[in-house]
Scaffold this active site. Structure first.
Site, short mmCIF file in Angstrom:
data_model
loop_
_atom_site.label_atom_id
_atom_site.label_comp_id
_atom_site.label_asym_id
_atom_site.label_seq_id
_atom_site.Cartn_x
_atom_site.Cartn_y
_atom_site.Cartn_z
N CYS A 154 0.86 -1.18 0.00
CA CYS A 154 0.00 0.00 0.00
C CYS A 154 0.90 1.23 0.00
O CYS A 154 1.89 1.28 0.72
CB CYS A 154 -0.91 0.01 1.22
SG CYS A 154 -2.04 1.39 1.14
N ASP A 286 -6.57 10.20 -4.60
CA ASP A 286 -5.84 9.27 -3.74
C ASP A 286 -4.52 8.94 -4.43
O ASP A 286 -4.33 9.22 -5.61
CB ASP A 286 -6.69 8.00 -3.54
CG ASP A 286 -6.26 7.22 -2.29
OD1 ASP A 286 -5.25 7.61 -1.67
OD2 ASP A 286 -6.94 6.25 -1.94
N ASN A 287 -3.63 8.34 -3.68
CA ASN A 287 -2.37 7.83 -4.24
C ASN A 287 -1.55 8.89 -4.98
O ASN A 287 -1.15 8.69 -6.12
CB ASN A 287 -2.66 6.63 -5.14
CG ASN A 287 -3.15 5.45 -4.31
OD1 ASN A 287 -2.64 5.20 -3.22
ND2 ASN A 287 -4.15 4.75 -4.79
N1 MTE Z 1 -9.83 -2.09 -5.70
C1 MTE Z 1 -11.09 -1.79 -5.39
N2 MTE Z 1 -12.05 -2.15 -6.24
N3 MTE Z 1 -11.39 -1.12 -4.25
C2 MTE Z 1 -10.43 -0.73 -3.35
O1 MTE Z 1 -10.75 -0.15 -2.31
N4 MTE Z 1 -8.02 -0.61 -2.89
C3 MTE Z 1 -6.74 -0.50 -3.57
C4 MTE Z 1 -6.45 -1.75 -4.39
N5 MTE Z 1 -7.57 -2.11 -5.19
C5 MTE Z 1 -9.06 -1.01 -3.69
C6 MTE Z 1 -8.82 -1.75 -4.87
C7 MTE Z 1 -5.61 -0.28 -2.70
S1 MTE Z 1 -5.37 1.34 -2.21
C8 MTE Z 1 -4.72 -1.25 -2.41
S2 MTE Z 1 -3.32 -0.88 -1.50
C9 MTE Z 1 -4.91 -2.63 -2.83
O2 MTE Z 1 -6.14 -2.80 -3.51
C10 MTE Z 1 -4.89 -3.57 -1.65
O3 MTE Z 1 -5.12 -4.88 -2.05
P1 MTE Z 1 -5.41 -5.96 -0.90
O4 MTE Z 1 -6.53 -5.44 -0.06
O5 MTE Z 1 -5.73 -7.23 -1.61
O6 MTE Z 1 -4.13 -6.08 -0.13
#
Ligand code: MTE
Length: 870
Positions: A154, A286-287
């Site tokens: 993350c 974000d990010n």
């Molecule tokens: N995909 C969806 N659809 N919704 C989410 O909230 N979070 C993202 C990503 N993909 C997210 C997502 C983020 S910020 C991260 S760091 C990773 O998924 C985390 O994956 P994990 O929960 O399998 O570790």
């Protein structure tokens, strides 16, 4: 070749060992054997799939997701954002079990039943010649399957350290926001190739099935990266040989190696080929690593920062952390081994190998090289089938996984040192910096990881920088409390005579404590004041007395009493002005001691009862109602209808009082809390209607109304109440801060959505034919269409002409308008408000209206006891 390779797709995925899986789709002949045992490749650690729904999850939208209780929750109960304890993660080895793999969910986990898996549909669309829609069954049957190890990280990993320096807009990850698994699926390039991108296509946007306050989660990566086999981007449905678990994207996700986890979209529904980067709200907001001078305030008032694609993060940055010595580990100086072996992890970004890991015992003056183990390389020698996918990494040099490092130190040297620091360097010679790059989202934190050493008798004690979430502990917290400046380039340690200057200045916060008060308060002392006569409450671990302010509190005594004995930081910060904060030192009593802090941060267990509660609102804790519908009643006004806990439940809000609504900012999880007066009937059962006007400017009110507007149907929202100092008891009897007062006439002055509390009182009077009280409503608006609840007001007047009167005035009236024109001013008030002892003026509207009306009434001789501001 088999006839239907996915005949039993869902059962095949449910955690069976790979040996038992039926073969997957077309494979090349020479590789068509499943023989992982023969080759020395790292295989997953033992796993035990959680089967139980944890109690904490039962009341959330994730009540269908079994989870491992060891995971540390970083954002309260829901949404689920967690990391494993660092030692537990590290001890699993190179691969992480799905139950300890970190989770970052922006919202609720979409529920996908096992039998629905093969029919999960997703599309490839946008700037392509041949848009595709296919099912997971087809993905498995018609494309080549591959398996490879990928570390996901993350972008917020290690953010708690940034939050210790200055609160960022992100929640507090420790150093375990990183996990590794063997992902099985299909190269993303295969699908894009099939869809044939058109000219000008440059990006691949992805969208998940999780509907969030700002739409579906989505982001994008560059098209040429997707097409580059060295970048290894894939769509995956298995993790460590079993079906993806719900938190990790069941049944289909993207796995984007070398880049921040945020690009690996879970519950994948769409790939959209575009000419520009994603315009999804989550991609933009974000990010990102915004420049360090962009403060939380600037990031709100200057939206341009978010639109600059240069600040979006893709490749991970070089990073490392110490796993051993663990936080609070102790090493005995006598009778133990002479050498202590420190261990930890490192990773690079964009496929770059961590080529060097160095440790120092003298704050970076001298360094020693650690041994590094790259388990990922062992897969490069093994060309074979694994979990139904071809494992073939022999041709690829990129490093998409973390590595483990270790270095032995003579214990005597550790005893002489004050700390251990570690830094990694990647193959482009990018080295972790000594100093933190603080940024408003707290992303990509990667300064040297420092573990302090203190000698306590015969023991050495080690301290990590922080502990995840709200967990206390860590040298950063300790140094900060002792007045050290964490950004002085020496981790807050002072040099004699040195002038302290903050490199990253904390936000200029209004001090809310007495500067010299050093008094610790225990949980027992606090709980003694959990009452309505001498209420104490807590804000940011500081204890305040509300007793002297009960009478004068503009929000009414009840809201102070409701907070007695509780931590009210979120509510206080969300609704109080700087002026209110500046008053707080007067009421400051001391600081919670550390046991009290822990006790207060633990959720209070409520007396469990299966009896349905007759009333919904609770004054001291939040209760969830689910958004049932949104009805637009004007261009910028909506009625939100929520369903209460059961059909017979009433709201429990006396006439004239408000309730609080709490939503969480989707990015930083900070609470947005505002008071509202619902428009539904007080005795109506099972539902709650709230009228909300959307303010399109970027102010605080706008923040809430926009968040409400974006709220998907079916989402839960928190409510608490009642609050307010005024209650209409009926028949002219009012209660103001607990004191009863009889009135013969109400003059009700309001503007815009200020009508809502007024409407409640007006309706109560008009509905009761035996109530002799009279009411005049002066309602100011801009346009005809801005007048809220007009039809309801008119309906209430029918048959009540002798008791009620509603006067509308408009500042931008059309020619056809026969009512009054202009603002509500002193003149208008004078005409309609004949002063008398038993008249009460109720005012609710924008601050400017309230101020001018207050001035006008005072000039006309009204006393403050005759005017009530909602
Ligand atoms: N995909 C969806 N659809 N919704 C989410 O909230 N979070 C993202 C990503 N993909 C997210 C997502 C983020 S910020 C991260 S760091 C990773 O998924 C985390 O994956 P994990 O929960 O399998 O570790």
């Amino acid at each position: 070749m088999m006839e239907d390779p996915t005949h039993d797709l869902h059962s095949e995925f449910m955690g069976k060992k790979h040996e038992e899986l039926p073969p997957s789709p077309p494979q090349t002949e020479e590789n068509d054997s499943e023989s992982s045992e023969e080759v020395d490749i790292p295989l997953p650690p033992p796993t035990s799939m959680p089967m139980e729904i944890l109690d904490v999850d039962k009341k959330t939208p994730d009540a269908h997701v079994p989870r491992d209780p060891r995971l540390i929750r970083l954002t309260g109960v829901h949404p689920f954002n967690v990391e494993a304890p660092l030692s537990a993660l590290f001890n699993e080895g190179f691969l992480t079990s799905p139950e300890l793999f970190y989770v970052r969910n922006h919202g609720a986990v979409p529920e996908v039943k096992d039998e629905e898996i093969p029919d999960w549909e997703f599309s490839v669309e946008g700037l392509v010649e041949r848009p595709l829609t296919l099912t997971l069954r087809q993905l498995v049957a018609e494309y080549e399957q591959i398996t490879c190890p990928v570390t996901l990280v993350c972008a917020g990993n290690r953010r708690k350290e940034q939050n210790q320096v200055k609160k960022s807009k992100g929640f507090s990850w420790g150093p375990a926001g990183v996990s590794t698994a063997l992902f099985t699926g299909v190269a993303m390039s295969e699908l894009i190739k099939k869809a044939r991108p058109r000219k000008k296509a440059k990006y691949v946007c992805m969208e998940g099935a999780d509907e969030l306050p700002k739409g579906f989660y989505g982001t994008s990566v560059k098209l040429n990266w997707v097409m580059d086999p060295n970048k290894g981007m894939m769509l995956s449905y298995k993790m460590n040989g079993e079906m993806l678990r719900p938190d990790h994207g069941k049944p289909l996700r993207a796995a984007i190696p070398g880049q921040i986890g945020g690009r690996s979209v879970k519950w994948l529904k769409k790939l959209i080929v575009t000419a520009a980067p994603s315009d999804n709200w989550y991609h933009i907001n974000d990010n990102r690593v915004l420049p360090t001078m962009v403060s939380p305030e600037k990031s709100v008032t200057e939206p341009k920062w978010w639109m600059d694609e240069r600040f979006a993060i893709y490749d991970l940055s070089t990073n490392s952390a110490v796993a051993y010595p663990a936080h609070e580990e102790q090493v005995c100086l006598v009778g133990g081994p002479d050498v202590y072996r420190a261990k930890g992890y490192a990773y690079g970004g964009g496929g770059r190998r961590s080529k060097r890991v160095e440790l120092s015992l003298d704050k970076g003056r001298t360094w020693r090289l650690a041994d590094i183990d790259y388990p990922e390389d062992r897969y490069r020698d093994a060309e074979q089938m694994l979990y139904g996918g071809r494992l073939d990494m022999s041709w690829r040099e990129s490093c998409f996984c973390w590595c483990q490092w270790a270095l032995g130190f003579p214990v005597t040297e550790l005893a002489d040192a004050k700390d251990i620091v570690v830094r990694a360097m990647d193959e482009s010679m990018n080295v972790q910096p000594r100093d933190m790059y603080w940024n408003v989202l707290g992303m990509m934190n990667n300064p040297w990881y420092r573990v302090t050493i203190s000698k306590e008798g015969e023991y050495l004690r080690f301290e990590h920088p922080t502990q995840p979430a709200m967990m206390p502990g860590g040298w950063m917290e300790r140094v900060k409390k002792a007045g050290g400046n964490l950004t002085n380039g020496q981790w807050g340690e002072k040099r004699a005579g040195e002038e302290e200057k903050l490199a990253v200045e904390g936000a200029k916060e209004v001090p809310m404590t007495k500067p010299d008060l050093k008094h610790e308060i225990t949980i027992d002392e606090l709980r003694k004041h959990d009452n309505d006569t001498d209420p104490w409450f807590v804000i940011n671990d500081e204890v305040y007395s509300g007793t002297a302010f009960l009478k004068d509190h503009p929000g009414g005594a009840q809201s102070i009493i409701s907070a007695a004995g509780l931590d009210t930081t979120d509510e206080f910060m969300a609704i109080h002005s700087e002026t209110a904060k500046a008053m707080m030192p007067t009421y400051h009593l001391g600081t919670l001691d550390s046991a009290a802090k822990i006790a207060l941060s633990e959720p209070q267990s409520e007396t469990a009862s299966n009896e349905p509660r007759p009333t919904f609102l609770k004054p001291r804790s939040w209760t969830k109602a689910v958004l049932f519908s949104k009805k637009k009643i004007s261009a910028d006004t909506l009625i939100f209808t929520f369903t209460l806990e059961h059909e017979a439940q009433t709201l429990g809000l006396p006439v004239g009082q408000h309730l609080m609504i709490r939503l969480r900012d989707p990015i930083d999880r900070e609470a947005i809390i505002r008071p509202y007066t619902p428009i539904s009937e007080m005795h109506s059962q099972g539902r709650l209607d709230v009228l909300i006007k959307l303010y399109l400017s970027g102010d605080m009110q706008g923040k809430m109304s926009k968040a409400m507007h974006a709220l998907p149907i079916g989402h839960g929202v928190d409510f608490k109440g009642p609050i307010g100092k005024f209650t209409y008891l009926g028949n002219g009897l009012c209660s103001i801060n607990g004191t009863e007062k009889r009135v013969k006439r109400f003059v009700m002055i309001c503007g815009g959505s200020g009508i809502t509390p007024i409407f409640q009182v007006f309706r109560a009077v008009m509905r009761d034919k035996s109530d002799p009280t009279t009411c005049t409503v002066l309602n100011g608006n801009r346009l005809v269409e801005d007048i809220l609840c007009k039809e309801d007001l008119d309906a209430l007047l029918l048959g009540n002409e002798d008791r009620g009167e509603v006067i509308h005035t408009l500042t931008k009236a059309p020619e056809s308008w026969t009512g009054l024109r202009g603002r509500i001013n002193g003149e208008l008030v004078k005409r309609h408000c004949v002063r008398s002892a038993q008249t009460l003026v109720l005012v609710c509207g924008p601050e400017a209206l309230e101020k001018s009306i207050h001035g006008a009434l005072k000039e006309q001789g009204w006393g403050d006891e005759q005017i009530l501001f909602f």
